[in-house]
Motif scaffolding. Structure first.
Motif, mmCIF file in Angstrom:
data_model
loop_
_atom_site.group_PDB
_atom_site.id
_atom_site.type_symbol
_atom_site.label_atom_id
_atom_site.label_comp_id
_atom_site.label_asym_id
_atom_site.label_seq_id
_atom_site.Cartn_x
_atom_site.Cartn_y
_atom_site.Cartn_z
ATOM 1 N N UNK A 15 0.856 -1.185 0.000
ATOM 2 C CA UNK A 15 0.000 0.000 0.000
ATOM 3 C C UNK A 15 0.893 1.237 0.000
ATOM 4 N N UNK A 16 0.328 2.323 -0.529
ATOM 5 C CA UNK A 16 1.091 3.561 -0.573
ATOM 6 C C UNK A 16 0.263 4.682 0.036
ATOM 7 N N UNK A 17 0.858 5.423 0.979
ATOM 8 C CA UNK A 17 0.150 6.472 1.708
ATOM 9 C C UNK A 17 0.382 7.822 1.051
ATOM 10 N N UNK A 18 -0.611 8.279 0.268
ATOM 11 C CA UNK A 18 -0.459 9.538 -0.454
ATOM 12 C C UNK A 18 -1.356 10.649 0.075
ATOM 13 N N UNK A 19 -1.971 10.445 1.251
ATOM 14 C CA UNK A 19 -2.747 11.530 1.847
ATOM 15 C C UNK A 19 -1.810 12.367 2.714
ATOM 16 N N UNK A 20 -1.288 13.432 2.119
ATOM 17 C CA UNK A 20 -0.305 14.254 2.839
ATOM 18 C C UNK A 20 -0.985 15.424 3.553
ATOM 19 N N UNK B 258 4.229 1.888 1.731
ATOM 20 C CA UNK B 258 5.234 2.821 1.244
ATOM 21 C C UNK B 258 4.815 4.238 1.606
ATOM 22 N N UNK B 259 5.706 4.982 2.286
ATOM 23 C CA UNK B 259 5.392 6.371 2.628
ATOM 24 C C UNK B 259 6.677 7.180 2.611
ATOM 25 N N UNK B 260 6.542 8.487 2.487
ATOM 26 C CA UNK B 260 7.713 9.356 2.535
ATOM 27 C C UNK B 260 7.458 10.491 3.511
ATOM 28 N N UNK B 261 8.118 10.400 4.653
ATOM 29 C CA UNK B 261 7.999 11.464 5.656
ATOM 30 C C UNK B 261 8.541 12.759 5.060
ATOM 31 N N UNK C 44 4.541 7.747 -7.570
ATOM 32 C CA UNK C 44 5.520 7.253 -8.553
ATOM 33 C C UNK C 44 6.597 6.405 -7.881
ATOM 34 N N UNK C 45 7.118 6.934 -6.771
ATOM 35 C CA UNK C 45 8.164 6.202 -6.053
ATOM 36 C C UNK C 45 7.640 4.891 -5.484
ATOM 37 N N UNK C 46 6.379 4.909 -5.064
ATOM 38 C CA UNK C 46 5.765 3.683 -4.523
ATOM 39 C C UNK C 46 5.702 2.608 -5.605
ATOM 40 N N UNK C 47 5.366 3.054 -6.825
ATOM 41 C CA UNK C 47 5.287 2.103 -7.944
ATOM 42 C C UNK C 47 6.656 1.480 -8.212
ATOM 43 N N UNK D 78 -5.865 13.781 -10.879
ATOM 44 C CA UNK D 78 -5.685 13.505 -12.302
ATOM 45 C C UNK D 78 -4.208 13.256 -12.610
ATOM 46 N N UNK D 79 -3.359 14.061 -11.991
ATOM 47 C CA UNK D 79 -1.911 13.901 -12.189
ATOM 48 C C UNK D 79 -1.393 12.586 -11.607
ATOM 49 N N UNK D 80 -1.944 12.209 -10.442
ATOM 50 C CA UNK D 80 -1.532 10.931 -9.849
ATOM 51 C C UNK D 80 -1.899 9.799 -10.815
ATOM 52 N N UNK D 81 -3.102 9.872 -11.365
ATOM 53 C CA UNK D 81 -3.552 8.855 -12.315
ATOM 54 C C UNK D 81 -2.586 8.755 -13.509
ATOM 55 N N UNK D 82 -2.259 9.913 -14.097
ATOM 56 C CA UNK D 82 -1.375 9.912 -15.256
ATOM 57 C C UNK D 82 0.013 9.372 -14.940
ATOM 58 N N UNK D 83 0.469 9.628 -13.707
ATOM 59 C CA UNK D 83 1.826 9.227 -13.323
ATOM 60 C C UNK D 83 1.950 7.723 -13.107
ATOM 61 N N UNK D 84 0.883 7.067 -12.634
ATOM 62 C CA UNK D 84 1.034 5.648 -12.281
ATOM 63 C C UNK D 84 0.186 4.716 -13.153
#
Lengths: 315, 445
Positions: B132-137, B158-161, B171-174, B204-210
């Motif tokens: 899983x990837x945590x993208x709610x910043x 996957x998360x990035x503090x 993208x990094x999570x992928x 929309x950008x997240x969708x396009x990126x992954x």
């Protein structure tokens, strides 16, 4: 203006554009509403019904409003379109009148010290966020606020409230996750009494109102508070999500049965949902709407104003 | 306030009795009731209108058969139409891709984080390796929440503090999922309002990126009229592939499901039925339709009955009924089985049409007490051959059971009627009665 004056200009224009069609057609109907007669024409009433129902006012309350309008028009006759417009808004606003009095600002002295607010509601309506914003409002009027992290169930809920505590510079009483929420409430009230705090706000875990066991737990949390301060909690605040439909009635009913809810907060009004269901709730249960949430920022909480709210249904 | 549709229809159709065909005049009032019921269930105003127009068209001119009432016929048309609209078959989640990427999107508080974890748990149980990837910043502690849930179900997160850019985190999570050989990646995102252009552009950008294989729109089943606006706005930006309907364990009628399906025509793939990680179920259009209509959940009733009823015992009783050998002993056994199924009032409420009638009657689980006491006061011989119960026996039974002679008489009469009815059924052939379900139950007082 009202609620919408708090949006950025861009968003407001967008919203207004979207609503333009409905607005002009309703006003068209109003001007065509057979001036000087003792009845309102069906087209207008159909239009009104659609506006109210699509704002989640619900069938029962909508019919009640329409009935009132028809009676008023029958009694007053010779009504012109601007009068009808005003009458319509008045009749809806009236439904909030009997729901009780509430203070009009965050500054005024509370009836008790500490004044205890217990926050309840179903999952995901925005209880913790509302508490964070409430704490900010009270703090900025110079009040001494304490928060109690009573949502010990949802993952990271305590952490979420602690972050709000840090943002506001207010103390958070917490026992960590999976602990007894009643004992958190007990300690929060104890802390507030010992530290001469003005306001205590207790968070609780979201729960669906048809879960008898979880509703009983709320009753217990409430009872435990009265052991420290006999008449606490002074305010039981039910948080409702503006996008919720007719199920909000059941929520109000069940939470009131479990905890004697005496105030409502309506959240997420910055979206496209109108939250019209509170009209019927305020009318039926006689519980005042006190606060509205209009965004995720710390300042995005306002005192409820019935006239602005009614305007927003038609704007 | 929320009277069920069936009871409303029963009322509306009172004016309809004796009509041979459903006509414009006799259907108008009923169609209005259906529309009201749909709106009460939070179906969008316009969609409710469209829907009832379709129903009216289908109903007009239909011959009312003698065996069904016009109310039953119309209820069936409504139910069939609704089930059709809610989607035919259950649709499975698309997990093709290496890794298969699932993007979660929705309003604040709809349950995205919880359902990211539930879905991860569901997929993991199918033997796939999930990340899983945590993208709610934005929401405080949202990342922490996903981490805690990940730990609970044993799925890495996957998360990035400190990284405030959800697009780059995704993208990094992928990349990380590829590196670590995960076969499914679930991307949790922040809740957002459909009118928030900046946030809508971001997803929309997240969708396009992954380039996700599945985009699931997560929506609260308690949502009201606004469901159409929100669903449409999210679909315009994301062209999502399916819907997760959450918090269905509440008592909402869930009309939003119909609104969403009508507006975007995307399948509802899952429903959330509780707070536990296992509480994720497949969507059943037929059950949803009955729920929206407030028709009572006949399916659940039958399923519960099947769980409790002993198949062989039911067969044995069935045979006895047909041979007219049904005794008070068999009756007693059946009562015990019904009691096992749970609270009587709950059970009765699940039967369409009964809900209303039972609303104000307080039926406790003691409802059978009087009957049981009377049967217990009979001798074995009396239970087997009720015909021998004469006046003095009746008196004795009444005394022994703490009831009065009228109650004993009533039970005996009802029991006799029941046997007669069974005889008629068996003459009609084919058994007629559903297995294990009793005919008209003689409720005591």
């Amino acid at each position: 203006m009202g609620i919408f004056s708090f949006f950025s200009k861009d968003k407001k224009e967008k919203l207004d554009q979207g609503l333009e069609k409905t607005k002009s057609s309703l006003f068209d109907k109003i001007s065509k509403a057979l001036v000087g007669k003792s009845t309102v024409d069906d087209d207008f009433l159909d239009q009104l019904e659609e506006i109210l129902v699509t704002s989640d006012v619900g069938i029962e309350t909508t019919l009640k409003i329409i009935d009132r309008i028809q009676k008023r028009v029958a009694a007053d006759k010779y009504i012109n379109s601007s009068e009808l417009n005003k009458l319509l808004k008045d009749e809806i606003a009236k439904l909030f009148d009997e729901s009780g009095l509430y203070e009009n600002d965050f500054e005024s002295e509370k009836s008790n010290k500490p004044y205890v607010i217990m926050v309840v509601g179903v999952n995901g309506v925005g209880k913790t966020t509302t508490i964070g914003k409430l704490a900010h409002q009270f703090k900025s009027t110079g009040k001494n606020v304490v928060l109690g992290a009573g949502d010990t169930f949802r993952a990271a809920a305590v952490q979420q409230l602690k972050i709000w505590g840090e943002r506001n510079g207010v103390h958070v009483v917490e026992h960590g996750m999976n602990t007894d929420p009643a004992s958190v409430a007990f300690d929060a009230l104890k802390y507030a009494t010992e530290n001469n705090s003005d306001i205590v706000i207790i968070d609780t875990a979201g729960r669906l109102h048809n879960r008898v066991d979880l509703m009983n737990e709320l009753g217990k949390i409430k009872r435990v508070m009265s052991k420290i301060i006999p008449d606490a909690p002074h305010e039981v605040l039910l948080v409702l999500d503006a996008s919720t439909g007719q199920n909000a009635f059941e929520q109000a009913k069940q939470f009131t049965a479990a905890t004697e809810v005496n105030a409502l907060a309506l959240t997420k009004l910055d979206g496209t949902a109108k939250g019209g269901v509170v009209i019927g709730i305020a009318d039926l249960f006689k519980i005042p709407v006190k606060y509205i949430g209009v965004g995720e920022g710390i300042d995005d909480l306002q005192l409820f104003n019935k006239h602005e709210f009614v305007d927003s249904l038609f704007n | 306030m929320f009277e069920s549709l069936s009871s409303k229809l029963e009322k509306a159709f009172k004016t309809l009795k004796g009509q041979g065909k459903i006509s414009e005049i006799n259907v108008a009032e009923t169609v209005k009731e259906i529309r009201k019921a749909l709106i009460d269930a939070d179906v969008n105003y316009k969609i409710a209108k469209q829907f009832t127009d379709t129903v009216k068209e289908k109903a007009l001119g239909q011959n009312v058969l003698t065996s069904v009432t016009p109310g039953q016929l119309l209820t069936k048309i409504v139910n069939d139409e609704l089930t059709l609209l809610l989607g035919g078959k259950t649709e499975e989640i698309n997990l093709v891709g290496s890794p298969a990427v699932i993007l979660m999107a929705g309003l604040q508080g709809s349950g995205k984080t919880t359902h990211s974890a539930k879905l991860a748990n569901y997929i993991k149980k199918k033997g796939r390796t999930v990340m899983m990837s945590a993208c709610d910043v934005y929401r405080p502690a949202a990342i922490e929440q996903l981490k805690v849930l990940g730990e609970q179900i044993g799925v890495p997160v996957y998360f990035e503090e400190g990284n405030n850019n959800p697009v780059s985190i995704a993208q990094n999570a992928l990349k990380a999922a590829k590196d670590q050989g995960a076969s499914v990646l679930i991307v949790d995102t922040a809740g957002r309002l459909s009118v928030d252009e900046e946030m809508m552009a971001e997803i929309g950008n997240i969708k396009n990126a992954i380039n996700p294989n599945e985009i699931l729109f997560v929506v609260d089943s308690m949502t009201g009229q606004d469901a159409v606006n929100t669903a449409k706005a999210f679909n315009d930006v994301l062209d999502f592939s399916g819907v997760i309907l959450t918090k269905l364990d509440g008592d909402t009628r869930g009309g939003a499901a119909l609104s969403i399906k009508s507006v975007v025509n995307k399948p509802i793939k899952f429903v959330g039925m509780g707070e536990k990680m296992e509480a994720l179920d497949q969507f059943h259009p037929d059950r949803m339709s009955q729920r929206i209509l407030g028709m009572g959940d006949i399916v659940s009733l039958v399923e519960r009955a099947q769980q409790v009823f002993d198949e062989e015992e039911a067969d044995r009783i069935q045979k006895k009924l047909l041979k007219d050998q049904f005794t008070f002993e068999d009756f007693y056994t059946q009562i015990q089985q019904i009691k096992k199924m749970g609270n009587i009032k709950d059970l009765m409420a699940m039967i369409p049409g009964v809900g209303k009638a039972m609303k104000d009657i307080d039926i406790s689980d003691d409802a059978f007490k009087g009957i049981e006491a009377i049967i217990n006061s009979m001798t074995p011989g009396e239970r087997k051959t009720p015909d021998i119960i004469n006046g003095s026996r009746r008196k004795r039974i009444a005394n022994g059971s703490g009831t009065d002679i009228q109650q004993v008489n009533q039970l005996l009469k009802q029991f006799e009627e029941m046997r007669k009815m069974m005889k008629t059924f068996s003459k009609m052939g084919g058994g007629g009665m559903p297995k294990g379900l009793m005919p008209k139950m003689p409720f005591g007082r």
